[in-house]
Structures are given as structure tokens and as C-alpha cells.
Design a protein around this motif. Structure first.
Motif, PDB file in Angstrom:
ATOM      1  N   THR A 267       0.826  -1.218   0.000  1.00 52.88           N
ATOM      2  CA  THR A 267       0.000   0.000   0.000  1.00 52.88           C
ATOM      3  C   THR A 267       0.860   1.268   0.000  1.00 52.88           C
ATOM      4  N   ASP A 268       2.109   1.170   0.479  1.00 54.64           N
ATOM      5  CA  ASP A 268       2.998   2.352   0.485  1.00 54.64           C
ATOM      6  C   ASP A 268       3.264   2.879  -0.927  1.00 54.64           C
TER       7      ASP A 268
ATOM      8  N   TYR B 170       1.193   3.301  -3.414  1.00 55.29           N
ATOM      9  CA  TYR B 170       0.063   3.900  -4.140  1.00 55.29           C
ATOM     10  C   TYR B 170      -0.452   5.119  -3.388  1.00 55.29           C
ATOM     11  N   THR B 171      -1.080   6.033  -4.143  1.00 56.29           N
ATOM     12  CA  THR B 171      -1.609   7.247  -3.507  1.00 56.29           C
ATOM     13  C   THR B 171      -2.927   6.917  -2.793  1.00 56.29           C
ATOM     14  N   ARG B 172      -3.368   7.871  -1.950  1.00 55.37           N
ATOM     15  CA  ARG B 172      -4.628   7.659  -1.220  1.00 55.37           C
ATOM     16  C   ARG B 172      -5.795   7.467  -2.168  1.00 55.37           C
ATOM     17  N   GLU B 173      -5.808   8.280  -3.222  1.00 56.68           N
ATOM     18  CA  GLU B 173      -6.920   8.183  -4.183  1.00 56.68           C
ATOM     19  C   GLU B 173      -6.910   6.804  -4.860  1.00 56.68           C
TER      20      GLU B 173
ATOM     21  N   LEU C 158      -5.674   4.054  -3.629  1.00 56.25           N
ATOM     22  CA  LEU C 158      -6.063   3.022  -2.665  1.00 56.25           C
ATOM     23  C   LEU C 158      -7.586   3.004  -2.477  1.00 56.25           C
ATOM     24  N   GLU C 159      -8.194   4.187  -2.456  1.00 57.06           N
ATOM     25  CA  GLU C 159      -9.657   4.226  -2.318  1.00 57.06           C
ATOM     26  C   GLU C 159     -10.323   3.456  -3.450  1.00 57.06           C
TER      27      GLU C 159
END
Ligand code: DNO
Length: 391
Positions: free
Chosen positions: A147-148, A150-153, A155-156
Motif C-alpha cells: 500500500t505504500d 500507491y496514492t490515497r486516491e 487506494l480508495e
């Protein structure tokens, strides 16, 4: 340019006589039946060469003489494997085959998430979807700390996808990313292998602690060891860019753009250390200005892959028509025909069209799709050469 075609050996569903009919001059192939790391003997090489020549064609380029993983991660068996590689090169040189394409991508070669992305006109093309790939990484491989990367968007969107994705789709992702796109190019995983995800994760583990610098050093070591045999037989090694040209799955990738390529050419500054100019791979990196790179690297290019991609606003990419997209192939032909004429080129990754779909061709290597692209490129090459002649 010499018009070549990637052919997968006697078992290829596309025969050499078909290729003669569509104007192919040279064949690009490998001894696909020999496992990675084993020596290509003179007998095996001559058998394939004679088969090609009997059909009225030439065999100017090997793609690929595969570089075993242990050479890339510098395992204890690397010297033995490089010794074998040197013998294979020597045998190729003696047989008069002087251009060898290879890659230095750890564990996984080219990556796509969809091999049959439908276009409006009824054809289909190859597609890379960032979110589906991240899903594969995080939920299927379950890679530590994935997960580190990828961006927050992003990951959502991955978590949203997890709510709806069907089991069959997950199986298809596995099959596409690590089986179908890899098996036919002497990859690490073949059709029919049990539990490909477990095999793949074991391979990823071999690269723990190997960063970009270390991988570069391992490439330099390999090149320095093979240069003497290349010089002796006039063999031009040409490294293939990473596809897509970025870090993936926590693995280092070292052929992603201008700086990387310049590093490789300088690290072993020998004309036998050259480049496969794959316009398709390079164009799928937003950081790459493909015509600019062609100008910079034309004189160290030994082999050209004519293919183009479109990067979509969300960062996904797909193979475009050979006359469009970020590969700017018309401009590339102009540059190469001026700066370094007569290089072998092959069109790469055609669309699926007409009756290609049910023929079982290797992904990206359709007959009609590539034939169509070859005809387009043939016309471009003829037009550019006539303009060059007229000054
Ligand atoms: C995929 C190909 C690559 C390429 C190798 C060269 O379609 O472009 O598999 O042949 O990376 O070593």
C-alpha cells in the motif's frame, strides 16, 4: 529499415510462407524450446536458421536470449549461467547471427491487465489499468507494505474494486498478469503451472534488498563479462526497455527513460552494448519524449520495435494505432532513416481484428493486426525514404 517479424518457431500458428506473402524480410525469433539458462547449441541454432532460410527469409535478430534471474539478482550460480550465456553467444556469432535483444527486468517482463480491451470499431487491444494492477499487488499477491506504493486516491479505488470484483475476474487477472503474458516469452511461469501466485511470490523474495543501484551493478557485471565474446564475433547486444517503464511490485527497474539508458550506455561504453528502441514501452511512460530519445540514442540503437501507446487522463494506457499515440512513429522513422538507416525493425503488438480472436495467437502477436500495422509502417518508410532521396 529491414522489415522483420517476431515468429515463435515451428509451432507458431503463423507460417513462414504467410510472412513471405506480406513482405516480411527477416525473422526475429529465439530457441523457445530451450529452458532459460541452458546453452543454445550449434545444431539447434543451425536447425532454426536453415528452416528460416529454406523459406526464403533471413534470421538477423534473436529476441530474446533470456537472462536468468540469478544473473539479475547475483545469485551464487551467476558465473556459471554467464558462462553458458557466453557459449550461446559464441554459437550464434559463428552461425552469423549478430543482433541479440534481451531484457533485465526482474521477475516479470511486460505487464498488461487486459488482453482483449474492446474498441468501438470491433477490434480489441491490450490495456494496462493501474487500479486493477494495484489490486493484484495488494489483494492477490498480498505483498508486504504494497500500500505504500500507491496514492490515497488510488487506494480508495482499489478498496472500492474489492467490494465488487468477482472471483472469476481475480483468476483472470492472475492469468493475464503472470501467466499468459509471460509464459510464451520463456518467462518464469508457464500455462498449467500449479499455484502461479506462490511461484511468483517466491521469485519476488529473491530480490529483497536489491535496489536500483544494485541491479545496475549486476547489469554492468553481466555486460563486462560478455563484451569480449561480442567483440570477437561482432555481436550487438541490445537491451529492451522496461514495459511499463516504472518501478513495479517493489522491484527495481533500470531501463525506464533517458537517464537510465544513458547510464547503461556509459557504464559499458562499447558499440556492442546497444539498445532496442521499443517505442511502445518508452511511450507508455509520461516522462518520456520518444522522438527526443530517438534523436539522442539513434547511433547506439541496434533494433527497433515500432509500436505506440496512448496514456489516458487517469494514467492507464493502451496500445494505440501505429499511426497515432505517444510513440510518434512517423517521426521516429524519419529520425532513424536519417541517423542510422538499415536497422532491423519489427512492428509490435498488433490489435486483434477480423478472425484473429479465435486463433489462439500469443497475446499482442496477432496475424491480421500486425499485418495491418506492418502495411502502415511499410507505407510510412517508403514515403519518408522518397522524401529523403529528394532532399
Ligand atoms: C513483449 C515483448 C517483450 C520483449 C522482451 C525482450 O511483447 O516486447 O517480452 O520481447 O522483453 O527481452
Amino acid at each position: 529499415m529491414e522489415k522483420t517479424w517476431r515468429w515463435f518457431g515451428k509451432k507458431d500458428k503463423i507460417s513462414l510462407s504467410m510472412l513471405r506473402q506480406i513482405g516480411v524480410e527477416g525473422i526475429v525469433t529465439a530457441l523457445h524450446h530451450i529452458p532459460n539458462g541452458e546453452i543454445w547449441t550449434p545444431e539447434e541454432i543451425l536447425d532454426t536458421k536453415q528452416y528460416i532460410e529454406t523459406a526464403g527469409l533471413r534470421w538477423p535478430v534473436v529476441e530474446s536470449l533470456p537472462v536468468s534471474e540469478a544473473i539479475k539478482y547475483a545469485g551464487p550460480e551467476r558465473d556459471q549461467l554467464i558462462d553458458n550465456y557466453i557459449i550461446s553467444l559464441e554459437n550464434l556469432g559463428k552461425a552469423g547471427i549478430h543482433t541479440v535483444c534481451y531484457n533485465f527486468m526482474p521477475v516479470i517482463d511486460w505487464i498488461r491487465t487486459d488482453l482483449d480491451y474492446k474498441l468501438e470499431d470491433g477490434t480489441s487491444t491490450l490495456f494496462f489499468d493501474k487500479i486493477r494492477f494495484a489490486y493484484f499487488d495488494i489483494f492477490i499477491l498480498k505483498r508486504e507494505n504494497a500500500t505504500d506504493d500507491y496514492t490515497r486516491e488510488e487506494l480508495e479505488q482499489v478498496y472500492e474494486l474489492d467490494k465488487t470484483i468477482a472471483e472469476a475476474e481475480k483468476e483472470q487477472l492472475i492469468d493475464t498478469i503472470i501467466v499468459k503474458t509471460q509464459g510464451f516469452i520463456n518467462g518464469n511461469i508457464k500455462e498449467g503451472d500449479q499455484n502461479p501466485v506462490a511461484i511468483f511470490n517466491r521469485l519476488l523474495n529473491l530480490y529483497k534488498g536489491i535496489d536500483k543501484n544494485q541491479l545496475r551493478e549486476n547489469l554492468r557485471y553481466f555486460l563486462n563479462r560478455i563484451m569480449p565474446v561480442c567483440e570477437q564475433y561482432g555481436i550487438q547486444m541490445c537491451i529492451h526497455p522496461d514495459d511499463p517503464p516504472c518501478q513495479v511490485l517493489g522491484l527495481p527497474r533500470i531501463v525506464t527513460g533517458t537517464e537510465d539508458i544513458q547510464w547503461i550506455l556509459d557504464a559499458v561504453d562499447n558499440p556492442c552494448n546497444g539498445l532496442t528502441f521499443c517505442a511502445g514501452s518508452l511511450s507508455s511512460g509520461i516522462h518520456n519524449d520518444v522522438p527526443e530519445m530517438a534523436r539522442q540514442f539513434a547511433n547506439r540503437t541496434r533494433f527497433i520495435h515500432l509500436r505506440s501507446t496512448d496514456i489516458l487522463p487517469d494514467g492507464n494506457f493502451m496500445e494505440s494505432s501505429h499511426l497515432e499515440g505517444r510513440g510518434h512513429l512517423i517521426e521516429l522513422v524519419r529520425i532513424f532513416e536519417k541517423e542510422n538507416p538499415s536497422l532491423p525493425m519489427r512492428v509490435d503488438h498488433g490489435q486483434l481484428m477480423l478472425d484473429d480472436e479465435d486463433k489462439g495467437y500469443n497475446p499482442g502477436y496477432s496475424f491480421h493486426g500486425r499485418m495491418f500495422a506492418l502495411a502502415q509502417m511499410d507505407g510510412v518508410i517508403a514515403a519518408i525514404n522518397s522524401l529523403i532521396e529528394k532532399g
